[in-house]
Motif scaffolding. Structure first.
Motif, short mmCIF file in Angstrom:
data_model
loop_
_atom_site.label_atom_id
_atom_site.label_comp_id
_atom_site.label_asym_id
_atom_site.label_seq_id
_atom_site.Cartn_x
_atom_site.Cartn_y
_atom_site.Cartn_z
N LEU A 131 0.85 -1.18 0.00
CA LEU A 131 0.00 0.00 0.00
C LEU A 131 0.90 1.24 0.00
O LEU A 131 1.67 1.46 0.93
CB LEU A 131 -0.91 0.02 1.24
CG LEU A 131 -1.70 1.31 1.47
CD1 LEU A 131 -2.66 1.59 0.32
CD2 LEU A 131 -2.46 1.25 2.80
N TYR A 132 0.80 2.03 -1.09
CA TYR A 132 1.54 3.28 -1.20
C TYR A 132 0.62 4.43 -0.82
O TYR A 132 -0.51 4.51 -1.30
CB TYR A 132 2.06 3.49 -2.63
CG TYR A 132 3.17 2.55 -3.03
CD1 TYR A 132 4.51 2.90 -2.83
CD2 TYR A 132 2.89 1.32 -3.61
CE1 TYR A 132 5.54 2.04 -3.20
CE2 TYR A 132 3.91 0.45 -3.99
CZ TYR A 132 5.23 0.83 -3.78
OH TYR A 132 6.24 -0.02 -4.15
N TRP B 128 -3.44 7.31 -2.85
CA TRP B 128 -3.04 5.99 -2.37
C TRP B 128 -3.17 4.98 -3.51
O TRP B 128 -3.91 5.18 -4.48
CB TRP B 128 -3.88 5.56 -1.17
CG TRP B 128 -5.36 5.43 -1.46
CD1 TRP B 128 -6.31 6.40 -1.36
CD2 TRP B 128 -6.05 4.24 -1.91
NE1 TRP B 128 -7.54 5.93 -1.72
CE2 TRP B 128 -7.41 4.60 -2.05
CE3 TRP B 128 -5.66 2.94 -2.20
CZ2 TRP B 128 -8.37 3.69 -2.47
CZ3 TRP B 128 -6.61 2.02 -2.61
CH2 TRP B 128 -7.95 2.38 -2.74
N ALA C 189 -4.50 -1.35 4.96
CA ALA C 189 -3.13 -1.44 5.45
C ALA C 189 -2.85 -2.76 6.18
O ALA C 189 -1.70 -3.18 6.29
CB ALA C 189 -2.83 -0.27 6.38
N ARG D 23 -0.59 -5.82 4.78
CA ARG D 23 0.16 -5.31 3.62
C ARG D 23 1.31 -4.44 4.12
O ARG D 23 1.21 -3.80 5.16
CB ARG D 23 -0.74 -4.47 2.69
CG ARG D 23 -1.78 -5.27 1.91
CD ARG D 23 -2.45 -4.37 0.87
NE ARG D 23 -3.38 -5.11 0.04
CZ ARG D 23 -4.70 -5.12 0.22
NH1 ARG D 23 -5.22 -4.40 1.21
NH2 ARG D 23 -5.49 -5.82 -0.57
N VAL E 280 3.28 -1.12 4.13
CA VAL E 280 2.85 0.26 3.89
C VAL E 280 4.09 1.11 3.61
O VAL E 280 5.01 1.18 4.43
CB VAL E 280 2.08 0.83 5.09
CG1 VAL E 280 1.71 2.29 4.84
CG2 VAL E 280 0.84 -0.01 5.36
N ILE F 19 -2.55 3.22 11.05
CA ILE F 19 -1.77 2.72 9.92
C ILE F 19 -0.30 2.65 10.34
O ILE F 19 0.27 3.65 10.77
CB ILE F 19 -1.91 3.63 8.68
CG1 ILE F 19 -3.36 3.62 8.19
CG2 ILE F 19 -0.97 3.20 7.56
CD1 ILE F 19 -3.64 4.59 7.05
N CYS G 175 3.39 2.29 9.31
CA CYS G 175 4.25 2.50 8.14
C CYS G 175 5.61 1.84 8.37
O CYS G 175 6.23 2.05 9.41
CB CYS G 175 4.40 4.00 7.90
SG CYS G 175 5.65 4.43 6.69
#
Length: 404
Positions: free
Chosen positions: A5-6, A19, A48, A51, A53, A134, A136
């Protein structure tokens, strides 16, 4: 993870956020979209989960620097670099966060590569992500996420800005209004590079070589080009280790096993401590009994009592049968208990007759008679010898053996 996930954050929380979910296996977009502001980031929390991130931050908020620092110690580099760059930066170095790269460039004189971000802005980005639940794992400036061209620059327009990657650790962000002016300046320089453009660009002066690449959205371009090895999340902003549910389950099971093991060891330790205490008590009783029987003894150790007893028994008489002597002697213990004033001054054992001969003293004749009576209760044959008065004591002898 096969899916990533970008998320592209912005300089301001109220600006739009893009996103995209990318499949590394299928090499294609699974889903993409745009949020109106950071307040809507929570809508991506489900996406998220499970996955990886990757967060992309605007290059205009990240300053790339390179310096030549003496020595090879990374700790020394981190201590001195902020003050080496102090004159080149507009903010106080104490208000800036410095992230360091292990980049190595063959034709570069510098050996230390740094990305500089305002510390408060960095905190704002992380707080927005945390508020949206989220996690990261990787945060990259736009420029370093752009494709790296072997013999030129890569360029892409994002809204009213143009991102230019000029090398492994070089790049800039321009307003579109300055694009033509910047191109003219490049044309005036020697060795003007070729430019790979991944979006439509404003008017470009003639003479500048621009190769038009297939047009892609910025996040798609970043996903296709592969992830940079550089990560802004370091030092005080390092990613905390987040264990998977399986690892947590195994860790919990291991913890339970460890607690059980510690309890077991504790119980065994307590039992061992109790046994050692009992052993110490018994050893002390043996020592006290030995000293009571041989008060002239000054130093006694449990380990030597057996050998000392053998030496003393060897002085009782020749050819001593240890087993028969000890069995007969053990029967005398109750009599001594019942007549505490009866004191043995010498003891001999005749192994042929199986007979103990005692020389003793007591306060009166009655003590001798009582001692003899106690022995006869144990079916022992007792022959009493002559008795004499010696001051306040009565001395005499006894011969003791088993009844046949």
């Amino acid at each position: 993870m096969s899916e990533v996930l970008y998320i592209r954050l912005n300089s301001h929380a109220d600006a739009p956020i893009w996103w995209l979910i990318w499949s590394n296996v299928e090499r294609e977009i699974i889903a993409s979209g745009e949020l109106l502001s950071a307040e809507q980031l929570s809508t991506l929390s489900d996406k998220a989960d499970h996955r990886k991130v990757v967060v992309i931050v605007p290059s205009q908020d990240v300053t790339l620097k390179s310096v030549n620092v003496p020595g090879k110690s990374s700790r020394a580099h981190k201590a001195v670099v902020p003050y080496m760059l102090e004159d080149e930066l507009t903010e106080d170095v104490d208000e800036l966060f410095f992230a360091y790269s292990n980049t190595k460039i063959a034709d570069e004189d510098n050996n230390c590569f740094i990305a500089v971000v305002k510390r408060q802005l960095f905190r704002d980005w992380l707080q927005c992500l945390q508020a949206a639940n989220i996690k990261c794992q990787l945060m990259i400036p736009e420029i370093l996420a752009m494709p790296l061209e072997a013999d030129g620059w890569s360029v892409a327009q994002v809204d009213e800005q143009i991102i230019v990657r000029q090398g492994q650790w070089r790049g800039m962000t321009l307003d579109t209004s300055l694009w033509t002016f910047a191109c003219e300046q490049w044309l005036m320089e020697d060795g003007t590079p070729s430019i790979a453009s991944y979006t439509t660009l404003p008017n470009t002066p003639e003479g500048l070589v621009v190769e038009q690449k297939p047009q892609e959205m910025l996040l798609t371009l970043i996903a296709q080009s592969g992830q940079s090895q550089f990560n802004l999340l370091q030092g005080e902003f390092s990613v905390k280790d987040d264990r998977s549910p399986i690892v947590k389950t195994w860790a919990m099971a291991a913890g339970i096993c460890l607690v059980a093991l510690l309890l077991s060891l504790g119980q065994k330790g307590a039992a061992l401590f109790q046994l050692k205490a009992q052993q110490a008590q018994i050893e002390q009783q043996i020592i006290d009994t030995y000293i009571g029987a041989f008060p002239e003894t000054k130093r006694v150790r449990v380990s030597t009592i057996r050998s000392q007893l053998k030496r003393k028994m060897s002085g009782i008489g020749s050819g001593v049968n240890e087993q028969s002597f000890l069995m007969l002697l053990s029967k005398l213990g109750n009599a001594y208990t019942q007549v505490p004033t009866f004191t043995t001054t010498s003891i001999k054992f005749d192994s042929k007759r199986g007979e103990i001969r005692l020389t003793a003293s007591a306060r009166d004749y009655q003590a001798f008679d009582k001692f003899k009576g106690e022995l006869e209760k144990m079916n022992l044959l007792v022959t009493q010898g002559a008795q004499n008065n010696q001051g306040d004591l009565v001395t005499g002898s006894l011969s003791i053996k088993e009844r046949s």
